[in-house]
Design a protein around this motif. Structure first.
Motif, mmCIF file in Angstrom:
data_model
loop_
_atom_site.group_PDB
_atom_site.id
_atom_site.type_symbol
_atom_site.label_atom_id
_atom_site.label_comp_id
_atom_site.label_asym_id
_atom_site.label_seq_id
_atom_site.Cartn_x
_atom_site.Cartn_y
_atom_site.Cartn_z
ATOM 1 N N LEU A 558 0.833 -1.204 0.000
ATOM 2 C CA LEU A 558 0.000 0.000 0.000
ATOM 3 C C LEU A 558 0.870 1.257 0.000
ATOM 4 O O LEU A 558 0.602 2.217 -0.726
ATOM 5 N N LEU A 559 1.925 1.256 0.813
ATOM 6 C CA LEU A 559 2.813 2.409 0.878
ATOM 7 C C LEU A 559 3.612 2.592 -0.407
ATOM 8 O O LEU A 559 4.074 3.684 -0.712
ATOM 9 N N ARG A 560 3.757 1.502 -1.176
ATOM 10 C CA ARG A 560 4.491 1.601 -2.441
ATOM 11 C C ARG A 560 3.638 2.159 -3.568
ATOM 12 O O ARG A 560 4.043 3.080 -4.278
ATOM 13 N N ASP A 561 2.438 1.624 -3.740
ATOM 14 C CA ASP A 561 1.640 2.035 -4.908
ATOM 15 C C ASP A 561 0.258 2.566 -4.562
ATOM 16 O O ASP A 561 -0.455 3.050 -5.439
ATOM 17 N N GLY A 562 -0.159 2.479 -3.292
ATOM 18 C CA GLY A 562 -1.428 3.087 -2.893
ATOM 19 C C GLY A 562 -2.678 2.377 -3.364
ATOM 20 O O GLY A 562 -3.777 2.912 -3.230
ATOM 21 N N SER A 563 -2.576 1.165 -3.900
ATOM 22 C CA SER A 563 -3.753 0.469 -4.397
ATOM 23 C C SER A 563 -4.469 -0.276 -3.280
ATOM 24 O O SER A 563 -3.843 -0.877 -2.417
ATOM 25 N N LEU A 564 -5.809 -0.217 -3.304
ATOM 26 C CA LEU A 564 -6.645 -0.892 -2.321
ATOM 27 C C LEU A 564 -7.730 -1.688 -3.032
ATOM 28 O O LEU A 564 -8.135 -1.343 -4.149
ATOM 29 N N PRO A 565 -8.219 -2.773 -2.396
ATOM 30 C CA PRO A 565 -9.347 -3.498 -2.978
ATOM 31 C C PRO A 565 -10.573 -2.585 -3.089
ATOM 32 O O PRO A 565 -10.680 -1.584 -2.369
ATOM 33 N N PRO A 566 -11.509 -2.898 -3.969
ATOM 34 C CA PRO A 566 -12.698 -2.049 -4.167
ATOM 35 C C PRO A 566 -13.440 -1.772 -2.860
ATOM 36 O O PRO A 566 -13.683 -2.686 -2.068
ATOM 37 N N GLN A 567 -13.738 -0.518 -2.628
ATOM 38 C CA GLN A 567 -14.554 -0.033 -1.512
ATOM 39 C C GLN A 567 -13.919 -0.213 -0.134
ATOM 40 O O GLN A 567 -14.476 0.228 0.876
ATOM 41 N N SER A 568 -12.751 -0.841 -0.077
ATOM 42 C CA SER A 568 -12.159 -1.084 1.242
ATOM 43 C C SER A 568 -11.701 0.211 1.903
ATOM 44 O O SER A 568 -11.699 0.312 3.134
ATOM 45 N N GLY A 569 -11.315 1.209 1.118
ATOM 46 C CA GLY A 569 -10.848 2.471 1.680
ATOM 47 C C GLY A 569 -11.889 3.143 2.555
ATOM 48 O O GLY A 569 -11.565 3.697 3.616
ATOM 49 N N LYS A 570 -13.149 3.109 2.120
ATOM 50 C CA LYS A 570 -14.216 3.732 2.902
ATOM 51 C C LYS A 570 -14.377 3.042 4.256
ATOM 52 O O LYS A 570 -14.545 3.693 5.292
ATOM 53 N N PHE A 571 -14.328 1.728 4.233
ATOM 54 C CA PHE A 571 -14.473 0.986 5.488
ATOM 55 C C PHE A 571 -13.250 1.181 6.386
ATOM 56 O O PHE A 571 -13.373 1.189 7.615
ATOM 57 N N MET A 572 -12.081 1.342 5.785
ATOM 58 C CA MET A 572 -10.877 1.599 6.580
ATOM 59 C C MET A 572 -10.988 2.935 7.311
ATOM 60 O O MET A 572 -10.669 3.032 8.497
#
Length: 685
Positions: A558-572
């Motif tokens: 995540l710290l390398r490329d910033g990619s997250l699974p779909p919609q997981s960012g909102k829940f995080m």
């Protein structure tokens, strides 16, 4: 559950008795401390704990310091026929024994063999630009040796500040001292903490919660066997030593036999009991029940509040978010897949909760450390206390200074020799050790105040720094976190032991020797055990999922490329906000001494419930309920020790027999029958 009443901050005359703030009068100078009969049993018990912690750490990501159990087992061993009786086994020898055992037993986490090393084995060219890093035996020895001693020398200069001057409670260290004093009929003088000891917390790594009995149905860390019970406890233990070994023996054998039976008949640990509610819950959604006595024993050790937090997390993660992510198409793969399935999707929510609570729990520690650094005025209540130890029993300044410098240099060279530039430039590795030293100070203070050493959160802070220093280098990012974790854990281990030793007048110098010996011995035990497991099982794999390995690797990616699974960012974000609020409430309540603080959910324990399949959490809840009911019924007294003995037997039984099953697996002897197994659930079928 009884109603919980708010408890204000306690004044000196209100503090429960006994609690320990200062040591008892010094023992005679000839009292034995650093003896073979303390060191050898300590190494033996520590070896059992090392295998046990590696086994359960690779399964669940959770290990225990087991200091209370080590002290109790050591004392029972001293009563066994054939144990050298002249002179009498002293409380100081028991402190040395448990110090060696703890140093030996916790190396699987200190050296990252339950998280960091498996994470490196998950690397792949497509996602990370390089193949998996699989360490050989001698490479593992080199890595473990590089990080095994740095934190030990960090503890010596911190002792005077946090134990002598500030008199931080270190609840588990205090509880261990009280237990040892009761068993040896040598109670320290009844002197009280300046501040009430906070309620024990849990986490990826936590010192053993103080599960000694109390007349209060919700025992606090200070609710320990009283000095008045000492003579009775000693007499009972001596008269019933055989009964103690019998209790340990049958609990050990029961757990071991069940483990061996489950190896040949896997369905014993993978019972699809929840399929009665909905067909496919075991195979498709990973809901089954494991009646493991070791998990029950761990639940007893953790205590009811921690196991309750873990099961709340399990219900939210596996009962709500897992089906939501699967049915919404955010995690289309099989539920158990860590890359495309719901298990990998809910991991991100777990990660955000861990990081949020770690940061919040460290804020008051940082504030207090800064205020001390800039010379805050002391009140009369905070006047510096004099160290009552003789100079020749203390660790000389030049020892820890040269030790810290030497282990730092050797650590930097050792890490670079094992990983070369893949693990970061040599200057960056040096910064990693410097960062590890700073973070270790925070970890020690957090452990002293809350009984929680947030090593995982501290490691992730180091990962954040290295995302700037070595951008795009996933290996360097993980290694930096491992260095910080190792330093914080080793420093915390010894500081907890130093608190116990301070209260029982054990030489800090002798404890330093013990910690160094245990750490050195455990390097070979841990690496050898991990090498055996790696040869017999895929790690991570169905039998040993190593859930924290995915946490380390996922954050590095995540710290390398910033990619997250779909919609997981909102829940995080939502879960992090909620975790911050709950953690702030818990910290405030703990520091104020409120009785209900221990019932505020632990964020790290809650997050662990996400990482493990439901079976792990449910069995631990059973143990937590047993612990709560037992102490509610028995109350204060020596009888509470028997629950610790039984729980220890349960945990050690499965951990020890796992070595036998490892040998069987290596020899090609597998399950005798797959009768009753659900396809895709049992790792052996």
């Amino acid at each position: 559950m009884s109603p919980i009443e708010q408890r204000p901050s306690l004044e000196d005359d209100e503090l429960p008795s006994p609690s320990l703030a200062k040591p008892s009068p010094s023992p005679p100078s000839h009292s034995p401390e650093l003896t073979l009969r303390a060191l050898l049993p300590g190494l033996l018990i520590g070896t059992l704990l090392c295998f046990t912690n590696l086994y359960f750490g690779l399964q669940t990501g959770w290990i225990s310091m087991m200091s209370l159990q080590s002290a109790l087992l050591g004392y029972l061993l001293s009563l066994a026929p054939g144990f050298p009786k002249l002179p009498k086994f002293t409380p100081q020898e028991n402190v040395i024994l448990q110090t060696v055992a703890v140093a030996t037993g916790t190396m699987p986490l200190a050296a990252g063999f339950v998280g960091i090393i498996p994470a490196l084995g998950l690397l792949n060219v497509e996602d990370d630009g390089q193949p998996a890093l699989l360490l050989g035996f001698w490479q593992g020895i080199g890595w473990a040796a590089a990080v095994a001693f740095f934190g030990v020398f960090l503890a010596a200069p911190l002792r005077k500040q946090v134990i002598i001057k500030e008199n931080l409670p270190f609840p588990s260290g205090t509880a261990t001292a009280q237990l040892i004093s009761v068993m040896h009929s040598a109670p320290p003088s009844t002197l009280r903490h300046r501040r009430p000891a906070p309620t024990s917390s849990g986490g990826e790594y936590t010192a053993l919660p103080t599960t000694t009995p109390s007349s209060d149905p919700d025992p606090d860390p200070e609710s320990l066997p009283s000095a008045d019970d000492s003579e009775l406890s000693l007499t009972q233990l001596q008269a019933d030593a055989t009964q103690g070994w019998r209790a340990l023996g049958w609990s050990f054998c029961a757990s071991g036999l069940l483990t061996l039976g489950a190896y040949f008949v896997p369905v014993l640990f993978f019972i699809p009991v929840f399929d009665i509610f909905h067909r496919g819950l075991a195979r498709e959604w990973l809901w089954w029940f494991s009646p493991s006595l070791s998990y029950v024993g761990q639940g007893i050790i953790m205590g009811f509040p921690i196991t309750l937090s873990m099961n709340l997390g399990m219900l939210v993660g596996w009962g709500m978010l897992s089906p939501l992510s699967k049915l919404s198409g955010w995690a289309p793969g099989p539920v158990g897949d860590m890359q495309t399935g719901a298990r990998g999707w809910i991991l991100w929510t777990s990660l955000s909760i861990m990081c949020a609570e770690s940061v919040v729990s460290l804020i008051p520690v940082v504030v207090e450390a800064v205020s001390l650094l800039f010379g805050r005025q002391k009140t009369a209540e905070e006047e510096e206390e004099e160290d009552e130890e003789d100079e020749e029993r203390l660790v000389p300044t030049k020892w820890w200074a040269w030790g810290l410098a030497g282990t730092s240099v050797l650590g930097v060279l050792g890490v670079w020799a094992v990983f070369h530039d893949e693990g970061g430039k040599i200057w960056a590795v040096a910064i990693g050790f410097l960062m590890g030293g700073v973070l270790s100070v925070l970890g020690v203070r957090a452990l002293g105040e809350t009984d929680l050493n947030p090593v995982s959160g501290l490691g992730k802070i180091s990962q954040l720094l290295f995302a700037v220093l070595q951008p795009g280098n996933v290996v360097a990012n993980i290694i930096a976190g491992g260095v910080a974790e190792a330093g914080a854990q080793q420093a915390g281990d010894l500081m907890q032991d130093l608190k116990t030793g301070h209260l029982l007048h054990t030489s800090p110098r002798a404890q330093l020797y013990s910690q160094l010996l245990g750490s050195l011995f455990s390097i070979f035990v841990t690496v050898g055990a991990y090498d055996l497991y790696k040869r017999a099982y895929p790690i991570p794999g169905p039998a040993f999922p190593a859930p924290t390995a995915y946490v380390w690797l996922s954050l590095a990616r995540l710290l390398r490329d910033g990619s997250l699974p779909p919609q997981s960012g909102k829940f995080m974000l939502a879960s992090a906000g909620l975790a911050i609020a709950v953690a702030a409430l818990k910290v405030r309540a703990q520091r104020s001494g409120y009785a209900w603080a221990k019932w505020v959910p632990s964020g790290v324990a809650f997050a662990i419930g996400f990482l493990n399949t439901p079976s792990f959490s449910i069995a631990r809840l059973i143990g937590g309920v047993v612990e709560y009911a037992y102490y509610r019924r028995k109350g204060r007294g020596h009888e509470g020790i028997w629950l610790i003995i039984v729980a220890s037997g349960f945990v050690l039984g499965e951990g020890t027999v796992s070595v036998l099953t490892l040998v069987l697996k290596t020899a090609g002897i597998g399950a005798a029958t797959c009768w009753g197994c659900v396809d895709g659930v049992c790792p052996s079928c």
